[in-house]
Scaffold this motif. Sequence first.
Motif, PDB file in Angstrom:
ATOM      1  N   HIS A 106      23.254  27.422  -0.546  1.00 18.66           N
ATOM      2  CA  HIS A 106      22.070  26.770   0.025  1.00 18.66           C
ATOM      3  C   HIS A 106      21.165  27.841   0.633  1.00 18.66           C
ATOM      4  O   HIS A 106      21.617  28.946   0.942  1.00 18.66           O
ATOM      5  CB  HIS A 106      22.476  25.742   1.094  1.00 18.66           C
ATOM      6  CG  HIS A 106      23.227  24.570   0.550  1.00 18.66           C
ATOM      7  ND1 HIS A 106      22.663  23.637  -0.291  1.00 18.66           N
ATOM      8  CD2 HIS A 106      24.522  24.192   0.727  1.00 18.66           C
ATOM      9  CE1 HIS A 106      23.571  22.731  -0.605  1.00 18.66           C
ATOM     10  NE2 HIS A 106      24.702  23.042  -0.011  1.00 18.66           N
ATOM     11  N   ASP A 206      15.929  22.661  -2.231  1.00 16.48           N
ATOM     12  CA  ASP A 206      17.241  23.284  -2.070  1.00 16.48           C
ATOM     13  C   ASP A 206      17.534  24.182  -3.276  1.00 16.48           C
ATOM     14  O   ASP A 206      17.174  23.862  -4.412  1.00 16.48           O
ATOM     15  CB  ASP A 206      18.302  22.180  -1.977  1.00 16.48           C
ATOM     16  CG  ASP A 206      19.681  22.719  -1.644  1.00 16.48           C
ATOM     17  OD1 ASP A 206      19.774  23.788  -1.009  1.00 16.48           O
ATOM     18  OD2 ASP A 206      20.662  22.056  -2.019  1.00 16.48           O
ATOM     19  N   TYR A 207      18.194  25.315  -3.023  1.00 12.98           N
ATOM     20  CA  TYR A 207      18.518  26.230  -4.119  1.00 12.98           C
ATOM     21  C   TYR A 207      19.715  27.083  -3.735  1.00 12.98           C
ATOM     22  O   TYR A 207      20.124  27.147  -2.566  1.00 12.98           O
ATOM     23  CB  TYR A 207      17.320  27.111  -4.487  1.00 12.98           C
ATOM     24  CG  TYR A 207      16.820  28.040  -3.397  1.00 12.98           C
ATOM     25  CD1 TYR A 207      17.396  29.305  -3.210  1.00 12.98           C
ATOM     26  CD2 TYR A 207      15.769  27.680  -2.560  1.00 12.98           C
ATOM     27  CE1 TYR A 207      16.948  30.171  -2.227  1.00 12.98           C
ATOM     28  CE2 TYR A 207      15.311  28.541  -1.570  1.00 12.98           C
ATOM     29  CZ  TYR A 207      15.898  29.777  -1.407  1.00 12.98           C
ATOM     30  OH  TYR A 207      15.446  30.623  -0.431  1.00 12.98           O
ATOM     31  N   ASP A 281      24.356  24.029 -10.740  1.00 11.37           N
ATOM     32  CA  ASP A 281      23.916  22.690 -11.123  1.00 11.37           C
ATOM     33  C   ASP A 281      22.596  22.804 -11.893  1.00 11.37           C
ATOM     34  O   ASP A 281      21.559  23.136 -11.305  1.00 11.37           O
ATOM     35  CB  ASP A 281      23.726  21.841  -9.875  1.00 11.37           C
ATOM     36  CG  ASP A 281      23.267  20.419 -10.170  1.00 11.37           C
ATOM     37  OD1 ASP A 281      22.978  20.119 -11.349  1.00 11.37           O
ATOM     38  OD2 ASP A 281      23.190  19.615  -9.230  1.00 11.37           O
ATOM     39  N   ARG A 284      19.607  20.745 -10.438  1.00 10.13           N
ATOM     40  CA  ARG A 284      19.010  21.316  -9.235  1.00 10.13           C
ATOM     41  C   ARG A 284      18.205  22.563  -9.585  1.00 10.13           C
ATOM     42  O   ARG A 284      17.114  22.785  -9.046  1.00 10.13           O
ATOM     43  CB  ARG A 284      20.109  21.640  -8.220  1.00 10.13           C
ATOM     44  CG  ARG A 284      19.572  22.003  -6.855  1.00 10.13           C
ATOM     45  CD  ARG A 284      20.675  22.077  -5.801  1.00 10.13           C
ATOM     46  NE  ARG A 284      21.559  23.204  -5.980  1.00 10.13           N
ATOM     47  CZ  ARG A 284      22.009  23.984  -5.000  1.00 10.13           C
ATOM     48  NH1 ARG A 284      21.648  23.747  -3.753  1.00 10.13           N
ATOM     49  NH2 ARG A 284      22.827  24.981  -5.241  1.00 10.13           N
ATOM     50  N   TRP A 285      18.726  23.394 -10.497  1.00  8.73           N
ATOM     51  CA  TRP A 285      17.989  24.591 -10.922  1.00  8.73           C
ATOM     52  C   TRP A 285      16.685  24.222 -11.614  1.00  8.73           C
ATOM     53  O   TRP A 285      15.656  24.847 -11.391  1.00  8.73           O
ATOM     54  CB  TRP A 285      18.866  25.444 -11.845  1.00  8.73           C
ATOM     55  CG  TRP A 285      19.709  26.426 -11.096  1.00  8.73           C
ATOM     56  CD1 TRP A 285      20.764  26.148 -10.270  1.00  8.73           C
ATOM     57  CD2 TRP A 285      19.558  27.842 -11.085  1.00  8.73           C
ATOM     58  NE1 TRP A 285      21.280  27.304  -9.753  1.00  8.73           N
ATOM     59  CE2 TRP A 285      20.571  28.365 -10.235  1.00  8.73           C
ATOM     60  CE3 TRP A 285      18.698  28.730 -11.714  1.00  8.73           C
ATOM     61  CZ2 TRP A 285      20.718  29.736 -10.002  1.00  8.73           C
ATOM     62  CZ3 TRP A 285      18.842  30.091 -11.493  1.00  8.73           C
ATOM     63  CH2 TRP A 285      19.837  30.580 -10.636  1.00  8.73           C
TER      64      TRP A 285
END
Length: 314
Positions: A106, A206-207, A281, A284-285
């Motif tokens: 995160h 978020d990353y 993920d 998410r990316w």
Amino acid sequence: MKRILFTLILAAGLTWSGPARAEAPLTLMLDWFPNVDHLPVYVAQQRGYFSEQGVSVKILSPSDTADALKLAAAGKVDLAVSYEPQTVIAASRGIDVRVVGRLIEHPLTTLLFLKSAGFTAPADLNGRTIGYTVPGLMDVLMDAFARVNGIKDYQLVNVGFSIVPALSAGRVDAVMGPFKTYETVTMAAEGLEAGFFELERWGIPDYDELVFICGAQTLAGKKKQVKGFVQAVARGIDAVAASPDEALADYFKAVPDADRAVETAAFGLTRPYYASGQACDPVRWQAFADFALKHGLIEKPVAVAPLLPDLNAD
């Protein structure tokens, strides 16, 4: 005598298993100077997890904050610690890199300033001088953060590793790039109270903060070794969770010159952020890559699937 000779031969056969297996050498370049963000790597090294995977790992520190990704992409080092935003930016520019694992899952990056400055919202930095740490990443991320949060007429200055001196000397009003788990601690050690804006609380998705990358050709030629490295680091992260005090002791053995007070405090803040698994993920990316295109971090769209190989696939 025959019985004694037979016993000696049998014992020798049980204790000698042939020549030692040669370990394949890998080089890993960190994103920064060694610190507790990298602690699971040092735990894996100290406990022989890399050796058990048939690899030996030489850990290198960069001379410049932007070195790691460039050198890994060019095959000058086998692996590097990088950042998800930096990787997406590189991919949009046609740089052929692969993400093979995760270290911090995160965001830790902040827009950091002296609390005495009194900033309460990002727009308070209108017209100010803002430093950044990693060229080609944090300056670009700062521009996107500014667009999202209405910061105008600011001047950017590359401060590199010199975050706290730049702030304390008044050369900059804030710095994009410091970690909320580390630079806040180093500032406190110097009697300075930190204020900061967390990116994920101010419009940045978020990353994965820290990831392991390599060049596409490196992965093609050393997939088995790269997979072994990633599995060893995963064991290192598990060891941190199981016995944090012992893991921290392993780190200090590997990095004896580390400031024990600062690193111990930073470790307590960092522990919750170590990756819960090595697989990235893709949803998410892709969400981050789409955000990056929309807000000007990148000029060309990025499909993240080719960046995230399955190390278990044949």
